[in-house]
Scaffold this motif. Structure first.
Motif, PDB file in Angstrom:
ATOM      1  N   THR A  38      24.389  41.498  53.285  1.00 38.72           N
ATOM      2  CA  THR A  38      23.894  42.558  52.417  1.00 38.72           C
ATOM      3  C   THR A  38      23.625  43.851  53.175  1.00 38.72           C
ATOM      4  N   GLU A  39      23.767  43.819  54.511  1.00 33.93           N
ATOM      5  CA  GLU A  39      23.556  45.041  55.273  1.00 33.93           C
ATOM      6  C   GLU A  39      24.688  46.025  55.008  1.00 33.93           C
ATOM      7  N   ILE A  40      24.327  47.258  54.732  1.00 32.07           N
ATOM      8  CA  ILE A  40      25.341  48.282  54.475  1.00 32.07           C
ATOM      9  C   ILE A  40      25.326  49.247  55.654  1.00 32.07           C
ATOM     10  N   PRO A  41      26.496  49.573  56.207  1.00 27.67           N
ATOM     11  CA  PRO A  41      26.487  50.516  57.332  1.00 27.67           C
ATOM     12  C   PRO A  41      25.952  51.884  56.892  1.00 27.67           C
ATOM     13  N   ASP A  42      25.313  52.621  57.837  1.00 28.72           N
ATOM     14  CA  ASP A  42      24.792  53.960  57.528  1.00 28.72           C
ATOM     15  C   ASP A  42      25.905  54.847  56.993  1.00 28.72           C
ATOM     16  N   GLU A  43      27.063  54.739  57.640  1.00 29.04           N
ATOM     17  CA  GLU A  43      28.193  55.555  57.228  1.00 29.04           C
ATOM     18  C   GLU A  43      29.209  54.661  56.533  1.00 29.04           C
ATOM     19  N   VAL A  44      29.419  54.906  55.252  1.00 25.91           N
ATOM     20  CA  VAL A  44      30.388  54.119  54.488  1.00 25.91           C
ATOM     21  C   VAL A  44      31.676  54.926  54.365  1.00 25.91           C
ATOM     22  N   ASP A  45      32.794  54.357  54.849  1.00 28.21           N
ATOM     23  CA  ASP A  45      34.059  55.095  54.755  1.00 28.21           C
ATOM     24  C   ASP A  45      34.846  54.674  53.506  1.00 28.21           C
ATOM     25  N   PHE A  46      36.001  55.318  53.314  1.00 25.61           N
ATOM     26  CA  PHE A  46      36.787  55.082  52.100  1.00 25.61           C
ATOM     27  C   PHE A  46      37.266  53.634  52.009  1.00 25.61           C
ATOM     28  N   LYS A  47      37.547  53.027  53.175  1.00 26.54           N
ATOM     29  CA  LYS A  47      38.031  51.643  53.194  1.00 26.54           C
ATOM     30  C   LYS A  47      36.967  50.708  52.594  1.00 26.54           C
ATOM     31  N   VAL A  48      35.731  50.865  53.056  1.00 23.72           N
ATOM     32  CA  VAL A  48      34.637  50.025  52.553  1.00 23.72           C
ATOM     33  C   VAL A  48      34.398  50.302  51.067  1.00 23.72           C
ATOM     34  N   LEU A  49      34.387  51.575  50.695  1.00 25.97           N
ATOM     35  CA  LEU A  49      34.191  51.929  49.284  1.00 25.97           C
ATOM     36  C   LEU A  49      35.285  51.287  48.430  1.00 25.97           C
ATOM     37  N   SER A  50      36.529  51.353  48.891  1.00 28.99           N
ATOM     38  CA  SER A  50      37.654  50.792  48.137  1.00 28.99           C
ATOM     39  C   SER A  50      37.501  49.293  47.970  1.00 28.99           C
ATOM     40  N   GLU A  51      37.279  48.616  49.099  1.00 30.46           N
ATOM     41  CA  GLU A  51      37.223  47.155  49.061  1.00 30.46           C
ATOM     42  C   GLU A  51      36.073  46.650  48.206  1.00 30.46           C
ATOM     43  N   GLU A  52      34.911  47.285  48.359  1.00 32.57           N
ATOM     44  CA  GLU A  52      33.722  46.757  47.700  1.00 32.57           C
ATOM     45  C   GLU A  52      33.561  47.240  46.252  1.00 32.57           C
ATOM     46  N   ILE A  53      34.039  48.432  45.951  1.00 33.88           N
ATOM     47  CA  ILE A  53      33.768  49.004  44.626  1.00 33.88           C
ATOM     48  C   ILE A  53      35.049  49.359  43.854  1.00 33.88           C
ATOM     49  N   LEU A  54      35.859  50.223  44.440  1.00 33.23           N
ATOM     50  CA  LEU A  54      36.956  50.801  43.651  1.00 33.23           C
ATOM     51  C   LEU A  54      37.967  49.758  43.199  1.00 33.23           C
ATOM     52  N   VAL A  55      38.429  48.930  44.143  1.00 35.14           N
ATOM     53  CA  VAL A  55      39.439  47.934  43.771  1.00 35.14           C
ATOM     54  C   VAL A  55      38.886  46.930  42.755  1.00 35.14           C
ATOM     55  N   PRO A  56      37.742  46.312  43.034  1.00 33.74           N
ATOM     56  CA  PRO A  56      37.275  45.336  42.039  1.00 33.74           C
ATOM     57  C   PRO A  56      36.779  45.937  40.719  1.00 33.74           C
ATOM     58  N   LYS A  57      36.272  47.178  40.729  1.00 33.40           N
ATOM     59  CA  LYS A  57      35.569  47.642  39.525  1.00 33.40           C
ATOM     60  C   LYS A  57      36.148  48.877  38.837  1.00 33.40           C
ATOM     61  N   CYS A  58      37.024  49.605  39.478  1.00 35.41           N
ATOM     62  CA  CYS A  58      37.407  50.899  38.894  1.00 35.41           C
ATOM     63  C   CYS A  58      38.909  51.071  38.704  1.00 35.41           C
ATOM     64  N   ILE A  59      39.686  50.508  39.611  1.00 35.60           N
ATOM     65  CA  ILE A  59      41.102  50.842  39.665  1.00 35.60           C
ATOM     66  C   ILE A  59      41.898  50.371  38.447  1.00 35.60           C
ATOM     67  N   SER A  60      41.387  49.363  37.763  1.00 35.08           N
ATOM     68  CA  SER A  60      42.082  48.918  36.548  1.00 35.08           C
ATOM     69  C   SER A  60      42.255  50.091  35.579  1.00 35.08           C
ATOM     70  N   CYS A  61      41.293  51.004  35.548  1.00 31.97           N
ATOM     71  CA  CYS A  61      41.422  52.188  34.678  1.00 31.97           C
ATOM     72  C   CYS A  61      41.833  53.432  35.457  1.00 31.97           C
ATOM     73  N   HIS A  62      41.238  53.616  36.646  1.00 29.82           N
ATOM     74  CA  HIS A  62      41.508  54.817  37.448  1.00 29.82           C
ATOM     75  C   HIS A  62      42.544  54.508  38.516  1.00 29.82           C
ATOM     76  N   LYS A  63      43.801  54.486  38.135  1.00 32.82           N
ATOM     77  CA  LYS A  63      44.877  54.152  39.089  1.00 32.82           C
ATOM     78  C   LYS A  63      44.853  55.099  40.298  1.00 32.82           C
ATOM     79  N   GLY A  64      44.481  56.350  40.048  1.00 34.58           N
ATOM     80  CA  GLY A  64      44.501  57.371  41.103  1.00 34.58           C
ATOM     81  C   GLY A  64      43.453  57.155  42.180  1.00 34.58           C
ATOM     82  N   PHE A  65      42.486  56.272  41.950  1.00 29.84           N
ATOM     83  CA  PHE A  65      41.414  56.070  42.930  1.00 29.84           C
ATOM     84  C   PHE A  65      41.866  55.337  44.192  1.00 29.84           C
ATOM     85  N   THR A  66      43.175  55.043  44.342  1.00 32.04           N
ATOM     86  CA  THR A  66      43.665  54.512  45.610  1.00 32.04           C
ATOM     87  C   THR A  66      43.809  55.661  46.614  1.00 32.04           C
TER      88      THR A  66
END
Ligand code: HEC
Ligand code: HEC
Length: 196
Positions: A38-66
């Motif tokens: 559950t530890e989150i790094p101080d600096e979150v990069d796009f890779k972490v954001l994608s893996e944890e949030i965008l791919v599982p929760k957003c990309i089904s609608c927002h194709k451009g979020f890759t």
């Protein structure tokens, strides 16, 4: 018989602490792994954001979020409070037609917004108001004037200035928590004014 009963009771009792401590030993490694997860790094990069949030929760609608540039359109000045990316999930407006993000997921989005490098002009006045006055001036009494912080700025190589090195490392503000990714980015943008 009585003696036997007493002895066995004693035996059972003397075994208990052992078993309890065994159970503790057994549980602690699992507890540790959980904290690490559950530890989150101080600096979150796009890779972490994608893996944890965008791919599982957003990309089904927002194709451009890759594409990070599409995400950055929804990030304003590293400030979660004015960034639609964070506001859309904080308010629960997004992900549409799905349960709102959990607090850990919200924190990942917030840290991404704070830590992604967004260049903008930061004046000395903004640096003073947002960082020097609240976090430094109690010890560095003269930092309220720009000329007095020049010794912390390497004009030949602004990104190597003491101002950012001391704060990035957490050495400053002395005896206080490390500055946030938002605050460090503000300092980096201020230092960009000295770029040739
Ligand atoms: C079921 C489809 C769907 C999902 C899943 C979804 N969105 Fe959206 N999103 C939309 C639609 C449609 C819009 C257009 C505006 C509206 O209808 O609210 C939108 C608009 C947005 C906007 C711009 C407008 C605003 O509300 O600020 C952002 C930012 C956004 N979404 C972020 C996200 C994020 C981040 C996720 C994942 C955590 C996500 N969305 C998941 C459908 C979705
Ligand atoms: C509690 C007192 C205190 C606070 C708060 C503090 N400083 Fe310092 N700072 C010092 C002292 C004392 C030194 C002298 C060197 C040392 O002890 O590390 C110093 C030295 C420095 C130096 C030069 C030496 C180095 O480590 O590179 C910089 C740059 C600096 N401070 C920046 C800051 C900034 C920026 C802030 C606010 C974000 C800040 N300090 C907040 C006490 C403080």
């Amino acid at each position: 018989m009585k003696l036997l009963l007493l002895t066995s009771l004693f035996l059972v009792a003397s075994c208990l602490p052992d078993r309890t401590s065994l159970r503790f030993d057994d549980a602690s490694p699992r507890l540790n792994t959980q904290t690490r997860e559950t530890e989150i790094p101080d600096e979150v990069d796009f890779k972490v954001l994608s893996e944890e949030i965008l791919v599982p929760k957003c990309i089904s609608c927002h194709k451009g979020f890759t594409d990070e540039t599409r995400i950055l359109k929804h990030v304003k000045e590293n400030d979660p409070e004015i960034s639609p990316l964070f506001q859309s999930v904080k308010t629960g407006r997004m992900p549409k037609k799905a349960p709102p993000l959990e607090s850990r997921e919200l924190e990942i989005v917030r840290r991404y917004v704070e830590s992604v490098r967004i260049e903008r002009v930061v004046t000395y006045d903004e640096l003073k108001e947002k960082i020097l006055v609240p976090k430094c001036i109690e010890c560095h009494k003269k930092s309220g004037e720009e000329t007095n912080i020049m010794r912390w700025i390497d004009q030949e190589n602004p990104s190597e200035s003491k101002l950012i090195k001391a704060t990035e490392s957490g050495r400053m503000p002395k005896n206080n928590p490390k500055l946030s990714a938002y605050e460090l980015n503000l300092i980096r943008n201020y230092l960009n004014n000295f770029r040739k």
